[in-house]
Write an enzyme that holds these catalytic residues in place. Structure first.
Site, short mmCIF file in Angstrom:
data_model
loop_
_atom_site.label_atom_id
_atom_site.label_comp_id
_atom_site.label_asym_id
_atom_site.label_seq_id
_atom_site.Cartn_x
_atom_site.Cartn_y
_atom_site.Cartn_z
N ARG A 89 18.48 -17.07 14.81
CA ARG A 89 17.10 -16.53 13.85
C ARG A 89 17.51 -15.61 13.34
NH1 ARG A 89 14.44 -15.47 18.60
NH2 ARG A 89 12.47 -16.62 17.93
N TYR A 90 18.88 -15.46 13.71
CA TYR A 90 19.68 -14.36 12.55
C TYR A 90 21.32 -14.92 12.80
CZ TYR A 90 16.72 -10.99 15.20
OH TYR A 90 15.63 -10.68 16.10
N ARG A 93 24.67 -14.59 14.51
CA ARG A 93 24.50 -14.69 16.09
C ARG A 93 23.91 -15.61 17.03
NH1 ARG A 93 22.21 -10.24 14.16
NH2 ARG A 93 20.68 -9.24 15.09
N CYS A 102 16.20 -20.72 36.76
CA CYS A 102 16.53 -19.05 37.31
C CYS A 102 16.39 -18.68 39.08
CB CYS A 102 15.49 -17.76 37.25
SG CYS A 102 14.82 -18.16 34.92
N CYS A 106 10.00 -14.00 37.03
CA CYS A 106 9.21 -12.98 36.85
C CYS A 106 7.67 -13.34 35.78
CB CYS A 106 10.09 -12.33 35.93
SG CYS A 106 11.70 -11.42 36.12
N CYS A 109 7.32 -13.23 32.29
CA CYS A 109 8.68 -13.42 31.60
C CYS A 109 7.79 -14.53 30.52
CB CYS A 109 9.39 -14.70 32.73
SG CYS A 109 10.65 -16.32 31.75
N ARG A 111 9.44 -16.95 28.61
CA ARG A 111 9.28 -18.22 27.99
C ARG A 111 8.81 -18.82 30.01
NH1 ARG A 111 15.12 -17.13 26.71
NH2 ARG A 111 15.04 -16.83 24.24
N ASP A 272 6.05 -9.42 25.70
CA ASP A 272 5.45 -10.27 24.15
C ASP A 272 3.87 -10.04 25.11
OD1 ASP A 272 8.24 -9.99 23.21
OD2 ASP A 272 8.69 -10.97 24.53
N ASP A 309 9.81 -7.20 19.60
CA ASP A 309 10.42 -9.02 18.81
C ASP A 309 8.68 -9.24 18.50
OD1 ASP A 309 11.86 -11.51 18.43
OD2 ASP A 309 12.31 -11.37 20.66
N LYS A 316 13.51 -9.69 15.85
CA LYS A 316 13.47 -7.89 16.24
C LYS A 316 13.53 -6.38 15.48
CE LYS A 316 14.91 -9.47 20.92
NZ LYS A 316 15.61 -10.91 20.60
#
Length: 347
Positions: A89-90, A93, A102, A106, A109, A111, A272, A309, A316
């Site tokens: 996206r950037y 990075r 995981c 959570c 989450c 995702r 999100d 975000d 972000k």
């Protein structure tokens, strides 16, 4: 208690959910992965339905209720994925997602539609080769962020191999790892794993996901110490969650606890709009008021950047309150206690 609790029945047997609720939670488990490690289970107060640890990890029927604006890919990973496993996206990075597994799952989450046993899975050897070739072909990429899932659930052998291959790309300088493991399963942050992560020329940063001070147990402290002892720069990633940390004193206690452990408060994420997560979301105005409450009351070391975000994959941006505003003839500034002051005209 032994073993990971990954079904409603096992959660009920451990006394963490009402046995009468377990059948209704089966529908949640069919869509979204469940995993509660012994380390996390030990922190949950089963007698308190509003327990801030339980809210983060225990499934709820509310997860199957869709709210307006919720999206399966709320931050637009897909539109920025040129090859499988890469989100770029950037310019300088990118994310490398080696696994979608995981240690814990959570309930908020972003995702949640792709993580877990029924999710997107890990990368095959050929897919990993393609992802690394993509990175090698882009000299502007200075930093790779290992994410997931949780990359630290991989074995030390696999992590060591991945780090070695990344270090062989000359233009890479920084390896950042986003993980929940130091608080969710701290014993797995072993000396072997830390050595695998840190044994390269790359500067290592570890973003630790922690949302409440109670998650910072002695075992978590030891895991963080092992990472810091290997030279890792420790940063925090916290999600602002209704009922978990949406009070100034709770956030302040967490940020102080992080600083005391050598972890720099980094990002406080606005939640999100992932499917079924409406119960956790606060408004931006509420979040800004909380961040404003931290300033002045707590040390400058304890001030994370409040981050939004932008839904749809637009990146972000800082979302904190505006301290300086235009007025009739000059700018005004609000101090940490709410007072408003006119700035000199030359400002």
């Amino acid at each position: 208690m032994t073993g990971v609790l990954n079904t409603p029945a096992s959660l009920a047997a451990a006394g963490l959910v009402d046995p009468d609720a377990a059948p209704a939670l089966e529908a949640v488990a069919a869509r979204y992965a469940i995993a509660v490690t012994p380390a996390v289970a030990a922190l949950i107060d089963p007698a308190d339905p509003a327990d801030p640890i339980g809210l983060q990890y225990l499934p709820s029927p509310e997860e199957l209720v869709a709210a307006p604006g919720e999206q399966a890919d709320p931050i637009g990973d897909g539109v920025h994925s040129p090859v499988k496993g890469i989100v770029h996206r950037y310019p300088d990075r990118l994310l490398l997602t080696a696994t979608h597994a995981c240690a814990v799952y959570c309930r908020f989450c972003f995702r949640r539609e792709v993580v877990g046993p029924g999710g997107a899975g890990g990368l095959t050897p050929a897919e990993l080769d393609a992802a690394l070739a993509y990175i090698a072909g882009r000299p502007e990429v200075w930093e790779v962020i290992l994410t997931g899932g949780d990359p630290l659930v991989l074995s030390p052998r696999r992590i060591q191999d991945l780090v070695r291959r990344l270090a062989d790309i000359p233009h890479l300088k920084i390896l950042r790892v986003h993980t929940r493991l130091p608080v969710a399963d701290p014993e797995r942050v072993s000396e072997a794993l830390v050595t695998a992560l840190s044994g390269s020329r790359l500067t290592l940063a570890v973003g630790v996901h922690v949302n409440h001070a109670r998650e910072l147990t002695p075992a978590a402290d030891a895991a963080l110490s092992r990472l810091a002892g290997a030279g890792a720069l420790l940063l925090s990633q916290t999600v602002l969650l209704r009922g978990v940390n949406d009070r100034v004193e709770v956030l302040g206690e967490l940020m102080r606890a992080l600083v005391e452990r050598g972890v720099r408060p980094y990002y406080l994420h606005h939640p999100d709009p992932a499917p079924g997560t409406a119960r956790f979301r606060v408004s931006l105005a509420e979040g800004q008021a909380l961040v404003q409450g931290l300033r002045g009351r707590y040390s400058g070391l304890c001030q994370p950047t409040y981050i939004l975000d932008i839904p749809g994959g637009f990146g972000k941006v800082p979302a904190g309150p505006a301290w300086i505003e235009p007025a009739a003839t000059r700018l005004t500034v609000t101090d940490p206690w709410g007072g408003i002051h006119a700035l000199p005209e030359e400002s």
